[in-house]
Design an enzyme around this catalytic site. Structure first.
Site, short mmCIF file in Angstrom:
data_model
loop_
_atom_site.label_atom_id
_atom_site.label_comp_id
_atom_site.label_asym_id
_atom_site.label_seq_id
_atom_site.Cartn_x
_atom_site.Cartn_y
_atom_site.Cartn_z
N LYS A 160 9.58 4.11 1.09
CA LYS A 160 8.58 3.18 0.55
C LYS A 160 7.18 3.59 0.97
O LYS A 160 6.23 3.53 0.17
CB LYS A 160 8.89 1.76 1.03
CG LYS A 160 7.83 0.72 0.66
CD LYS A 160 7.68 0.57 -0.85
CE LYS A 160 6.52 -0.37 -1.23
NZ LYS A 160 6.74 -1.74 -0.82
N LYS A 229 -2.20 -0.04 5.36
CA LYS A 229 -1.15 -0.06 6.39
C LYS A 229 0.00 0.87 6.01
O LYS A 229 0.48 1.66 6.84
CB LYS A 229 -0.65 -1.50 6.58
CG LYS A 229 0.45 -1.68 7.60
CD LYS A 229 1.85 -1.68 6.98
CE LYS A 229 2.05 -2.84 6.02
NZ LYS A 229 3.43 -2.86 5.46
#
Length: 284
Positions: A160, A229
């Site tokens: 991911k 992030k």
């Protein structure tokens, strides 16, 4: 319960007996009232009640804090499915901590955005041991269009993160390229028409820029801060594996600068606003 987590939870609630908890208790109460569910007062109550727990939080550190906060309540045979876009190393540490208590762990981040979450058509990347992954597949199926077991614990989070790093690189490259073309007299829509019929197309050029940048709509569906992030996680994966990371390092720097200017609530595609400002042009 955010823009993606809330519809995911709704699909789960329609398929299984469900109890919910959220750090903002008003969100959990509103969701529970809408779907006829019960609200857990805290993570301990939720862990004591459930056989399978699904977490979907901003970071792996948040997931670890929640899990440790219910340390006395975990029991052998439970499964934690973590849908957070998390950190592979932190996931492995949490999996080991849970395993010592007889609890299984599968990382299960998703891709597909708010549209995929609402439609129950998300792509889910599962990292874990095969027996535990089999249980996790059953639980995530209600909100999934594609489910793949991609490797051991942490592999889902790693995939991911790399996927989102590619998204970030695409946004930056497309924004910079289109800004230059507009300054040379090429209309943004014309440039995209050609690019999308050529080898340089991507989801960014086919969907995000036409729907958000050319229209100047700038909807906020996925925070730039969260993409920043995720790219940081991807950068750490590349560093830890000894792989060159020039392109992703540049994207991380660009996201960090844009985040500092635009703030924590800006959408990820708003990175292009900063490119336009620096170039002195509007892509339209």
């Amino acid at each position: 319960m955010g823009a993606i987590g809330r519809p995911m939870a709704a699909h789960v609630a329609r398929a299984f007996e469900t109890k919910v908890w959220n750090r903002t208790i008003e969100r959990a109460a509103s969701f529970a009232q809408e779907h006829g569910l019960r609200v857990a007062a805290d993570p301990s109550e939720l862990v004591s009640w459930a056989d399978v727990i699904i977490t979907c939080l901003p970071t792996s550190a948040d997931v670890t804090a929640v899990a440790h906060g219910a340390a006395a309540d975990w029991r052998e045979g439970q499964l934690l499915v973590d849908a957070t876009s998390g950190d592979p190393a932190e996931a492995r540490e949490l999996a080991a901590w849970l395993a010592a208590r007889g609890v299984a762990f599968v990382d299960a981040p998703v891709s597909g955005g708010t549209t995929g979450a609402e439609a129950g058509n998300l792509t889910v990347m599962l990292g874990g041991e095969p027996p535990h992954v089999g249980r996790a597949e059953t639980v995530v199926r209600p909100y999934s269009g594609k489910i793949r077991h991609v490797g051991p614990v942490g592999a889902g989070h790693a995939l991911k993160a790399i996927n989102n790093a590619l998204l970030a690189v695409n946004i930056q490259a497309a924004g910079e390229g289109l800004a230059a073309l507009v300054k040379l007299g090429v209309k943004g829509a014309v440039a995209l028409e050609v690019i999308n019929a050529s080898s340089g197309y991507s989801n960014v050029s086919q969907n995000l820029i036409p729907e958000r940048v050319l229209t100047r709509a700038w909807p906020r569906t996925f925070r730039l801060a969260l993409l920043d992030k995720d790219v940081g996680v991807a950068l750490k994966v590349l560093e830890d594996t000894g792989v060159p990371h020039d392109a992703i390092s540049v994207a991380k720097q660009a996201l960090g600068k844009a985040r500092a200017v635009l703030g924590e609530e800006a959408d990820h595609v708003e990175l292009i606003k900063e490119i336009e400002k620096a170039a002195g042009v509007v892509i339209e």
